[in-house]
Design a protein around this motif. Structure first.
Motif, PDB file in Angstrom:
ATOM      1  N   GLU A 193       0.847  -1.175   0.000  1.00 24.10           N
ATOM      2  CA  GLU A 193       0.000   0.000   0.000  1.00 24.10           C
ATOM      3  C   GLU A 193       0.895   1.242   0.000  1.00 24.10           C
ATOM      4  O   GLU A 193       2.122   1.174   0.107  1.00 24.10           O
ATOM      5  CB  GLU A 193      -0.910  -0.011   1.217  1.00 24.10           C
ATOM      6  N   LEU A 194       0.264   2.402  -0.099  1.00 22.50           N
ATOM      7  CA  LEU A 194       1.032   3.643  -0.087  1.00 22.50           C
ATOM      8  C   LEU A 194       1.739   3.799   1.261  1.00 22.50           C
ATOM      9  O   LEU A 194       1.108   3.743   2.316  1.00 22.50           O
ATOM     10  CB  LEU A 194       0.104   4.840  -0.337  1.00 22.50           C
ATOM     11  N   ARG A 195       3.051   3.980   1.193  1.00 20.65           N
ATOM     12  CA  ARG A 195       3.840   4.201   2.401  1.00 20.65           C
ATOM     13  C   ARG A 195       4.776   5.392   2.194  1.00 20.65           C
ATOM     14  O   ARG A 195       5.122   5.731   1.060  1.00 20.65           O
ATOM     15  CB  ARG A 195       4.696   2.957   2.735  1.00 20.65           C
ATOM     16  N   ILE A 196       5.211   5.974   3.322  1.00 17.41           N
ATOM     17  CA  ILE A 196       6.147   7.083   3.304  1.00 17.41           C
ATOM     18  C   ILE A 196       7.468   6.597   3.901  1.00 17.41           C
ATOM     19  O   ILE A 196       7.489   6.018   4.993  1.00 17.41           O
ATOM     20  CB  ILE A 196       5.609   8.285   4.101  1.00 17.41           C
ATOM     21  N   ASN A 216      19.449   6.121   8.659  1.00 18.54           N
ATOM     22  CA  ASN A 216      18.314   5.697   9.470  1.00 18.54           C
ATOM     23  C   ASN A 216      17.058   5.838   8.630  1.00 18.54           C
ATOM     24  O   ASN A 216      16.845   6.870   7.968  1.00 18.54           O
ATOM     25  CB  ASN A 216      18.205   6.548  10.738  1.00 18.54           C
ATOM     26  N   TYR A 217      16.221   4.822   8.621  1.00 15.24           N
ATOM     27  CA  TYR A 217      15.005   4.889   7.809  1.00 15.24           C
ATOM     28  C   TYR A 217      13.793   4.604   8.670  1.00 15.24           C
ATOM     29  O   TYR A 217      13.871   3.879   9.664  1.00 15.24           O
ATOM     30  CB  TYR A 217      15.065   3.926   6.628  1.00 15.24           C
ATOM     31  N   VAL A 218      12.672   5.220   8.271  1.00 14.28           N
ATOM     32  CA  VAL A 218      11.379   4.992   8.912  1.00 14.28           C
ATOM     33  C   VAL A 218      10.331   4.860   7.809  1.00 14.28           C
ATOM     34  O   VAL A 218      10.249   5.712   6.918  1.00 14.28           O
ATOM     35  CB  VAL A 218      10.996   6.147   9.872  1.00 14.28           C
ATOM     36  N   VAL A 219       9.536   3.790   7.884  1.00 12.31           N
ATOM     37  CA  VAL A 219       8.416   3.581   6.957  1.00 12.31           C
ATOM     38  C   VAL A 219       7.135   3.871   7.710  1.00 12.31           C
ATOM     39  O   VAL A 219       6.877   3.263   8.752  1.00 12.31           O
ATOM     40  CB  VAL A 219       8.408   2.148   6.396  1.00 12.31           C
ATOM     41  N   LYS A 220       6.325   4.822   7.176  1.00 21.27           N
ATOM     42  CA  LYS A 220       5.076   5.206   7.832  1.00 21.27           C
ATOM     43  C   LYS A 220       3.889   4.855   6.944  1.00 21.27           C
ATOM     44  O   LYS A 220       4.003   4.678   5.736  1.00 21.27           O
ATOM     45  CB  LYS A 220       5.083   6.705   8.138  1.00 21.27           C
ATOM     46  N   CYS A 256       0.691   9.590   4.045  1.00 27.02           N
ATOM     47  CA  CYS A 256       1.527  10.595   3.409  1.00 27.02           C
ATOM     48  C   CYS A 256       1.606  11.864   4.242  1.00 27.02           C
ATOM     49  O   CYS A 256       2.103  12.885   3.767  1.00 27.02           O
ATOM     50  CB  CYS A 256       1.016  10.902   1.997  1.00 27.02           C
ATOM     51  N   SER A 257       1.072  11.859   5.466  1.00 26.84           N
ATOM     52  CA  SER A 257       1.204  13.014   6.354  1.00 26.84           C
ATOM     53  C   SER A 257       2.398  12.788   7.272  1.00 26.84           C
ATOM     54  O   SER A 257       2.563  11.697   7.824  1.00 26.84           O
ATOM     55  CB  SER A 257      -0.071  13.225   7.173  1.00 26.84           C
ATOM     56  N   MET A 258       3.232  13.814   7.445  1.00 29.29           N
ATOM     57  CA  MET A 258       4.426  13.625   8.252  1.00 29.29           C
ATOM     58  C   MET A 258       4.865  14.928   8.876  1.00 29.29           C
ATOM     59  O   MET A 258       4.478  16.018   8.444  1.00 29.29           O
ATOM     60  CB  MET A 258       5.538  12.997   7.421  1.00 29.29           C
TER      61      MET A 258
END
Length: 1795
Positions: free
Chosen positions: A181-184, A249-253, A256-258
């Motif tokens: 699905e859509l992830r950031i 460092n990575y983060v997958v949310k 699309c709001s951040m």
């Protein structure tokens, strides 16, 4: 069956009705529903395609593809190779979803990695309408090399292997996996170890295929993604110590709001740089520290769906306006806690999205950010205490629309052309380098940058600034700049701005310099600018104007909610009537201006005088009372201009008027003289508040307000030129006329002196006469404006060679008429009053020499052609204003003397009286455009005696309409004429001959021109004119007392429509093919040379000529006639002759409009027969004959092109009616009639009674030969004729050669069986008997009872007969509702209906015409069928025809028999038997639904079905008639086969027929067996298993054996894996072989695998071969039976056979296509195909086999093909008739060279 909308249909039709019909009847636009296309895949790699790929998928699919995992974390690589679906804004029709991601429908390809555990799901859906090729996906699970790391967590740290530089080489891929699905993805690169280079050749990395990155500076970045993001590291081109890496460092949310806390970063739309997806609502919050901070936003790209109000997709930065148009910018904003960016997309189109870079508080020492609403900025170097000065001052707003006022109170710059010594710019505008303080205003969002550059010196400024919340502003500075909000970018919507420039209460002038670019409309009602209460401005323009004001000067700006443009820019400056030495500003409403050099006391004179208006529309009258200029062609010795007009250099005083807004400049220039250049003027001026003016000067110029610019709307101007009450001439020179045009000039117009409205571009030069006032009116409406008009006028300017004639009548004699002058060039102008008038010129004497080019002298009338004649003549002109008669002496050197004497009369209108015996009449203005609203009457006077007048209409060009209701010409009270035509006609009159002409306000045309000539009733010896309404004409040579005979007799009418009856009682001509011995013609018709008297009728206007010619004989050519004629006032006539001819008025020419003619043929009160021979009928044919028609004897209206011959009956009179409308022209009609008594010749009988019996004379066989006609006479209306042949005496033979009869021209009948039939008819029916070809005793006849009835509803009592629609096989008559009742005996009876022909209009639901049999459905489709019904008392057939139907109708036979059974369903318990369709082998019955059940014993059993014949109506989907065996496919094509099935309780066969085409039906044998079999046959019922032939171990003597694998009856695939074979390979397999489903012999010992498609069963037959001993061959094979998904089969083996069963097909436009896919793989392979096509049908086009979309094979035969490919190979098989194929394939690796 539903109705399918047209936009979902791709039929090629000839018309709307056909499309409707095809949709309704055959479902041509409907889509098939699909079976289940969902599947589960367990292989670690594979390929998934949409059903039917690469062909189009079908509608109504809902497919789910599940790739199964094993419960552990997996990665799966999805390679989307093709996506071709029906696209829509939200992918709302057809779509593909991968792992819960967004709907995909747009054409795209990608390569993505996803993570999953148990299941990876792909969904595909199609709706009910359009389809595409579909999709193709390759997948692979857990394929990771040593250099790839996969990260499945939602956050973590990645450190590349070589980051600490302890490795030799570093090429690595890190894949971060999302959910699909859509992830950031937020990437925070905290450490990087790369060498920065231009091309990154010493090592780099990429993020998701983006550009190379080689930096050692940490940064953060955000990506929106589906599935996975790849970070690929590459070591570069260094040979050693290649070491580059990073720690991130990575983060997958989840959304699309951040929130971003870094001071710098990058924000992109989800998926960027690929297209974003639909229905996003993203919020990006950049967090501040609670203190005032500045943030720089660099919008690198913005690519969204554009709209005028950005209401679809948009980006909002810090609560500013919505952005959606492609743009880039860099802006600085102020914020404290949070800086918010919003992004939204709707469900429609998408774009690449956006990319933003941001930076907080990144200020170098040379940048200042100003956050307050007002303050002062002083650049560092303003006091020149610094070495260099490059500085940026940013004034930060709140992000909404605001106004920035800048007051530069001190500036320290050096002015130069390119500002190279230092400059500054405001918001990216032009360089500014001035030391003069100034004020300016900007509308802005967010921030304004003032950038200072020191140049080669030290420069700066001090500026006070104020930021205001709206676009309402007040200006107090004496000069400044005003711009629309956002200029030069587009302004925004819904503005209402007011700008007030404040004055000091004294009269001041203000100069406005405007640049304007708004949304332009005709009335500027959307966006507009108003300056000082002037008109609304919106068109792109620029101008420089001066206005006057006291306290306030107001500028208003408004925008609506839609389109925007750049806006406007105004520079203003004002002064208190002070000016430089060379400029004067005049603020008073009137005064005098005297240029400084007028008295020639100055050396040079360049001066501007500006007259100031109020800003509203005003008129300026300039009266130049004195001028001191030297006239020259280019005014090089001094000139002046008025408001930028042309140069003026004259010493003649003049007066002119201008309409203006704001100001008018009069600019004087001294010219090119070096010392004495002195030119000037004295002018009195008056400024008035409207556009109505009075002129007293003898000459001047008048222009529309604003000319040469566009005039404005809602003007009503009157210009009055004043006279002194004496007769004056005024010359009007219309230099330009550019108005909004309209046919009647009712929008904008100019009227000169009460003349017509003018609006079309047409300059002219005219002279008018007036006394007190000459008035010009100008009007404009509120709509679009043009340049307007320009007029020059001059009063009483006559030279010595021009004479002006002001009286309404008089005589003109040219000076040289008596030849007393050496040369003669003279103009005589006859003056009118300016309105439409008529000028009659009577040239009583002329002195010109006639020559081809009139080179010895000529004259012209009003610019017409040269005239050089000495013959007096008279002519008439219509004119406005004046007519010039110009005389020229010619080219003779001496004695050139020519002239005329003419009497003239000027009349007030276009009605005239002519007394001359001949002349010319033209419409007013001919050959120019006719004038509107004319009503002219032309009267040619007679002498009170009968006279003839010849009218020669040379041209008629009017606005042509069907009824000539707009413009028309009427000659002598005749018809209105308006069509383009010419003719020559002779009329008769006594006192006055009247011609009327009328025009309305519509389309202009040329008008008409005609010549007339009046004669007495005298004529030459060979011409006679007959003026009486009746009489007799006898040609001179009728009694043969003349030597030669050429003569014309003209019969005169009144000019109105009349009929001429000609009764030729005696004729003396010799009949021949070409009438070469003498003939005559009637009104230009064909030659007539007959000696038989006849009568004819003509409709005519004016006159009819009968011209006699003696022929080609050298002597005694004597021929003539005696004719009685009658002229009647209309087209209704009575005929008493027993035969004659009737034609429509004007035949064979076009009939006249609005005719209603009645022709009466008289009888004697006794029953008489009358034969009507319609020779020609040519009228306007419409479905209901609504416009033009002919009716014979109260029958139907006839209007279609047809001919016929009918016999009617009359007593007192037979009436024929004829009517025409005003519609399209046609030829009319022509008919002959002949009245006879009721006696007949020996072989014809006429029956006039409504019922009776006819017995042919030879019925009792007492005659030698029998050829006879019996005619039954009807009333002429629609009637039905019932014929009951009670006795018939004919010998039946194939061609009826021993005698026959026909009914009304139908087929030969020769039968001895009595029968009954019914006919619908008009007038008469002929029954013709013929004796045959027998040698002597051919004797045949009949006895028939007949009944004639007045309606088409009939009752039939005979047990069999024929029923036809009225008029069959011709067109049925309109608006019929007929009921046919066949009577029964009250008991159950069967009746067989054989519909031989049914041809009606096939409209949906049979709405127009239909046939209903026994309360069944409405039938209208073209068809034939044979059906049996049951009834008791009455069997009813109903027929209806509409006025739209032009088909043949119907014909059916019926036969009533004994009791009938209707149920065709049966149960069979026998172990074998035969099943046939009802009526087989005869025609099947309609509306059958039969079920045949073969009973089983509850155990698995085999049943062999042998389909011996199948003959049904074949359609593409077998939707009409079909046979279904064991829930298999619908079968309807002609085919035979033998199949084995398996069943337990019941084996079901279903059969269905519709009402359409008849066929033979079907025949089959069946045989049921248990699961035991004979010694040589095995039946396999399972879906998978193992088969081993008995002789495989070679322990038997001979081996002939059959193994039958049983399927479900539906289409299935059989996978055969031959794991062991024991055959000796030979050329013809003579040592043993086996076959698969009747295919070729196979004899091999090599194991192989193959796949077959089949219905029902597959036979594997083993044969021992021809060896006498030891023949031992066999195999071991594993088999699997699988169901087929949508006729698609996939083959994965390296070799195999594609075998199709006998596929059903027919000659259909849309047969079923079967798809076979041979799976390819990398690297590229060679694919070898051996193809065999075969069919039981034969022929070339029984089927089509398409090879990978590149080649089509049609013909039966064998083919070999080789292909190179790494992709899948697709074969598509489309049977048009029953067909099959065999393909052997083999894949060969190109590199290795082996299989």
């Amino acid at each position: 069956m539903g109705f399918i909308p047209g936009d979902r249909c791709s039929l090629k039709t000839k018309g709307l009705w056909i499309c409707f019909v095809l949709n309704y009847l055959y479902g041509a636009c409907q889509s098939a529903s699909a079976d289940n296309c969902s599947m589960t895949l367990t292989a670690s790699e594979g390929e998934i395609t949409s059903p039917g790929y690469p062909g189009n998928y079908i509608n109504n699919l809902n497919c789910t593809y599940i790739i199964a995992g094993e419960g552990q974390n997996h990665t799966i690589t999805i390679d989307l190779l093709e996506l071709a679906l029906e696209t829509a804004s939200g992918c709302s029709y057809d779509w593909l979803i991968i792992d819960g991601g967004p709907k995909l429908c747009y054409a795209t390809t990608f390569h993505k990695t996803y993570a999953f555990r148990d299941r990876f799901v792909i969904n595909f859906r199609s709706d009910t309408s359009n389809t595409g090729r579909g999709f193709k996906i390759r997948y692979s699970i857990d394929v990771n090399d040593n250099c790839t790391s996969i990260h499945l967590k939602t956050s973590g740290q990645i450190s590349t292997p070589c980051y600490s530089c302890d490795c030799t080489l570093n090429n690595c891929t890190n894949t971060i996996i999302g959910s699909g699905e859509l992830r950031i993805l937020t990437l925070d690169f905290v450490s990087l170890n790369y060498t920065t280079r231009a091309n990154c050749d010493l090592g780099w990395f990429t993020i998701d295929g983006g550009p190379r990155i080689c930096t050692s500076t940490p940064f953060a970045k955000i990506y929106a993604f589906f599935g996975s993001v790849d970070i690929v590291t590459h070591d570069g081109d260094r040979s050693v110590d290649s070491c580059g890496g990073f720690v991130v460092n990575y983060v997958v949310k989840e959304s699309c709001s951040m929130t971003l806390t870094a001071s710098v970063g990058e924000i992109t739309s989800p998926g960027y740089p690929d297209n974003y997806i639909n229905n996003l609502n993203c919020t990006y919050a950049i967090v501040g520290d609670g203190q005032n901070q500045s943030i720089t936003i660099d919008l690198v790209e913005l690519d969204l769906q554009e709209a005028s109000d950005c209401n679809f997709d948009w980006l909002i930065v810090d609560d500013r306006p919505k952005l959606c148009h492609n743009t880039t910018f860099q802006k600085t904003y102020a914020f404290r806690d949070r800086f918010v960016i919003n992004f939204r997309s709707d469900g429609g189109n998408t774009g690449r999205g956006f990319k933003i870079r941001y930076s907080i508080d990144a200020n170098d020492t040379c940048t200042s950010v100003h956050l307050k609403a007002s303050g002062q900025i002083s650049t560092p170097c303003h006091s020149c205490n610094c070495t260099y000065n490059n500085c940026t001052n940013t004034i930060v707003g709140n992000g909404k629309l605001q106004i920035l006022s800048l007051d530069f109170v001190s500036l320290n710059f050096t002015t130069s052309a390119n500002c190279d010594l230092g400059w500054f710019t405001i918001d990216g505008g032009p360089k500014i380098c001035t030391s003069t303080p100034f004020t300016t205003i900007y509308a802005f969002w967010d921030s304004v940058d003032m950038v200072t550059h020191g140049g080669d010196s030290c420069a700066g400024f001090v500026v006070n600034y104020v930021v205001e919340e709206s676009c309402l502003m007040t200006f107090t500075a004496s000069e400044g700049e005003i711009t629309s909000p956002g200029y030069p970018s587009n302004y925004i919507n819904n503005l209402n701005c007011t700008y007030v420039i404040v004055g000091d209460g004294q009269t001041e002038s203000i100069i406005i310099d405007l640049e304007l670019d708004l949304e332009a409309t005709s009335d500027c009602r959307y966006d507009w600018l108003v300056i000082d209460d002037g008109p609304k401005l919106c068109y792109p323009t620029s101008f420089h104007k001066t206005y006057a004001f006291l306290d306030r000067f107001v500028i208003k700006f408004g925008t609506d909610g839609s389109v925007t443009r750049r806006g406007f820019k105004i520079r203003y400056s004002f002064d208190s009537d002070a000016h430089d030495n060379c400029t004067s500003i005049h603020l008073t409403a009137s005064g005098q201006i005297s240029t400084p050099c007028y008295s020639c006391n100055c050396i040079y004179n360049n001066c501007t005088n500006t007259i100031i208006g109020s800003g509203q529309l005003q008129t300026l009258t300039l009266d130049f009372v004195s001028l001191n200029f030297t006239t020259s062609s280019n005014c090089d010795r001094g000139w002046f201009t008025i408001d930028d007009g042309p140069k003026i250099c004259t010493s003649v005083p003049f007066k002119t008027t201008y309409a203006f807004l704001g100001s008018a400049d009069i600019v004087t220039h001294g010219g090119g003289r070096s010392g004495d250049s002195c030119g000037g003027f004295v002018v009195d001026y008056v400024v008035e508040d409207n556009c109505s003016m009075t002129f007293t000067a003898g000459e001047g110029e008048i222009t529309s307000p604003g000319y040469p610019g566009n005039y404005i709307g809602n003007l009503n101007c009157t210009y009055v030129i004043v006279g002194d009450s004496q007769n004056h001439l005024i010359t009007i020179d219309l230099v330009e006329l550019a108005l909004e045009t309209h046919t009647s000039c009712r929008i904008d117009w100019l009227i000169i002196d009460g003349g017509p409205r003018l609006c079309f571009p047409k300059p002219f030069h005219k002279i008018y006469a007036f006394r007190d006032r000459f008035v010009i009116n100008f009007s404009s409406d509120r709509r679009s404006a043009e340049r307007g008009f320009k007029i020059r006028y001059s009063i009483d300017a006559n030279d010595t060679c021009t004479s002006t004639h002001l009286t309404t009548s008089g005589q003109i004699s040219t000076p040289c008429f008596s030849c007393s002058c050496p040369n003669n060039t003279c103009t005589n102008t006859i003056i009118g009053n300016g309105k439409l008038q008529i000028l009659i010129l009577d040239f009583v004497s002329l002195n010109f020499t006639t020559s081809a080019n009139c080179d010895l002298g000529w004259f012209t009338i009003d610019g017409g052609p040269r005239k050089c004649t000495s013959t007096p003549f008279k002519t008439t002109y219509d004119f406005f204003g004046s007519v010039d008669i110009v005389t020229y002496g010619g080219d003779r050197s001496v004695g050139s003397c020519a002239g005329f004497v003419v009497n003239y009369v000027v009349q007030e209108n276009c009605s005239m009286t002519f007394t001359a015996s001949e002349g010319e009449i033209t419409s007013p203005g001919y050959p120019g455009t006719t004038i509107s609203y004319l009503y002219c009457t032309y009267a040619i006077m007679g002498n009170g005696q009968n006279q003839s007048i010849a009218i020669d209409l040379i041209k008629l060009d009017l606005e042509a309409t069907s009824d000539c209701s707009n413009d028309w010409l009427v000659i002598d009270d005749g018809l209105k004429l308006c069509y383009h035509t010419t003719f020559r006609k002779t009329y008769v009159f006594r006192d006055r001959f009247i011609i009327k002409f009328r025009t309305d306000y519509r389309r202009p045309s040329y008008g008409f021109k005609m010549h007339y000539s009046v004669g007495v009733d005298a004529h030459d010896n060979c011409t006679s004119i007959h003026l009486k309404t009746s009489g007799q004409i006898s040609t001179p040579c009728y009694s043969c007392n003349c030597s030669y005979n050429h003569c014309t007799n003209t019969i005169m009418g009144s000019g109105k429509l009349q009929t001429l009856t000609l009764d030729f009682v005696a004729l003396n001509y010799t009949t021949s093919a070409n009438c070469d011995l003498g003939w005559f013609t009637i009104d230009g018709g064909p030659k007539i040379c007959a000696s038989k008297p006849f009568q004819t009728i003509y409709a005519f206007f004016g006159s009819v000529d009968i011209v006699t010619h003696g022929g080609d004989r050298s002597f005694d050519s004597c021929a003539g006639f005696v004719v009685n004629y009658v002229v009647q006032e209309n087209c209704s006539m009575t005929f008493t002759a027993s035969e004659g001819e009737i034609t429509s008025p004007g035949y064979p020419g076009t009939p006249i409009n609005y005719l209603y003619c009645t022709y009466v043929i008289m009888g004697d009160g006794q029953n008489r027969s009358i034969a009507i021979d319609m020779v020609k009928l040519d009228l306007l044919d419409t479905s209901s004959c609504h416009f033009d028609w002919i009716v014979i004897d109260d029958g139907l209206k006839l209007c279609y092109h047809t001919t016929f011959r009918k016999t009617y009956v009359l007593r007192d009179r037979l009436t024929i009616k004829f009517r025409t409308e005003y519609s399209s022209p046609s030829s009319g009609f022509k008919m002959h009639y002949s009245v006879g008594v009721d006696a007949q010749d020996s072989c014809t009988s006429i029956l006039l009674q409504t019922s009776g019996q006819i017995s042919t004379p030879c019925y009792s066989c007492n005659c030698t030969y029998n050829s006879y006609t019996n005619t039954i006479i009807g009333s002429g209306k629609l009637q039905s004729l019932t014929l009951d042949f009670v006795s018939v005496n004919y010998t039946t033979s194939p061609n009826c050669d021993l005698g026959w009869f026909t009914i009304d021209g139908g087929p030969k009948i020769c039968t001895s069986t009595p029968f009954q039939t019914i006919y619908a008819f008009f007038g008469s029916v002929d029954i013709v008997t013929h004796g045959g070809d027998g040698p002597g005793n051919s004797c045949a006849g009949f006895v028939v009872n007949y009944v004639v009835q007045d309606t088409c509803s009939i009752t039939l009592t005979a047990s069999e007969g024929e029923i036809t629609s009225p008029g069959y096989p011709g067109i049925p008559f309109n608006d019929l509702i007929c009921t046919y009742v066949i009577l029964g005996d009250g008991q159950n009876q069967s009746i067989t209906i054989d519909v031989v022909d049914l041809d009606l209009f096939p409209f949906p639901d049979c709405f127009i015409s239909w046939l209903i049999i026994n309360d069944g459905p409405k039938l209208c489709q073209n068809t034939q069928f044979h059906k049996t019904y049951v009834f008791q008392n009455r069997f009813i057939i109903k027929f209806r025809s509409d006025y739209l139907d032009f088909s043949r109708g119907f014909k059916l036979h019926y036969s009533v028999g004994g009791e009938a059974h209707e149920n065709c369903s049966m149960t069979f318990t026998a172990s074998e038997g035969e099943i046939t369709s009802p009526g087989y082998p005869g025609t099947t019955i309609s509306y059958l639904y039969c079920t045949y059940a073969i009973m089983g014993n509850g155990q698995n059993q085999s049943i062999a079905i042998d389909l011996i014949e199948l003959d049904l109506e074949a359609t593409s989907d077998c939707s009409n008639d079909w046979l279904v065996i064991d829930d298999g496919l619908k079968l309807c094509y002609h085919t035979t086969f033998r199949k084995t099935y398996v069943f337990r309780d019941r084996f079901i066969i279903k059969f269905r027929t519709q009402f359409r085409r008849p066929s033979r039906g079907f025949k089959m044998h069946y045989s049921v067996g248990v699961d035991a079999h004979d010694n040589v046959s095995s039946i396999h019922l399972k879906t998978s298993g193992h088969i081993s032939t008995p002789c495989f171990s070679c322990n038997c003597t001979y081996n002939n054996f059959t193994n039958t694998i049983i399927g479900s009856g539906e289409l299935q695939t059989l996978i055969l894996d031959f794991v062991s074979l024991n055959y000796a390979t030979s050329g013809n397999c003579d040592l043993g072989w086996f076959t698969i489903d009747g295919g070729p012999k196979i004899c091999t010992s090599n194991p192989f695998q193959t796949i077959y498609a089949f219905f029902g069963s597959v036979d594997i037959v083993t044969h021992g071969g021809d060896r006498s001993v030891g023949s031992c061959g066999g195999f071991v094979v594993n088999y699997v039976v699988e169901d087929v998904d949508n006729q698609k089969l996939t083959y994965t083996t390296n070799s195999g056979q594609l075998i199709g069963p006998v596929f059903p097909g027919a000659g259909s436009s849309n047969p079923v296509t079967y798809t076979y896919i041979i799976i390819g793989h990398f690297p590229r392979q060679r694919l070898i195909l051996d193809i065999t096509l075969r069919s039981s049908y034969g022929g070339c086009y029984f089927a089509k086999l398409t090879l990978n979309g590149t080649e089509d094979l049609y013909g039966a035969g064998r083919y070999s093909r080789t292909y190179l490919s790494e992709n899948n190979f697709t074969l598509e098989f489309t049977p048009y008739y029953d067909a099959s194929f065999l393909v052997h394939y083999e894949k060969e690796d190109i590199i290795k060279g082996n299989t």
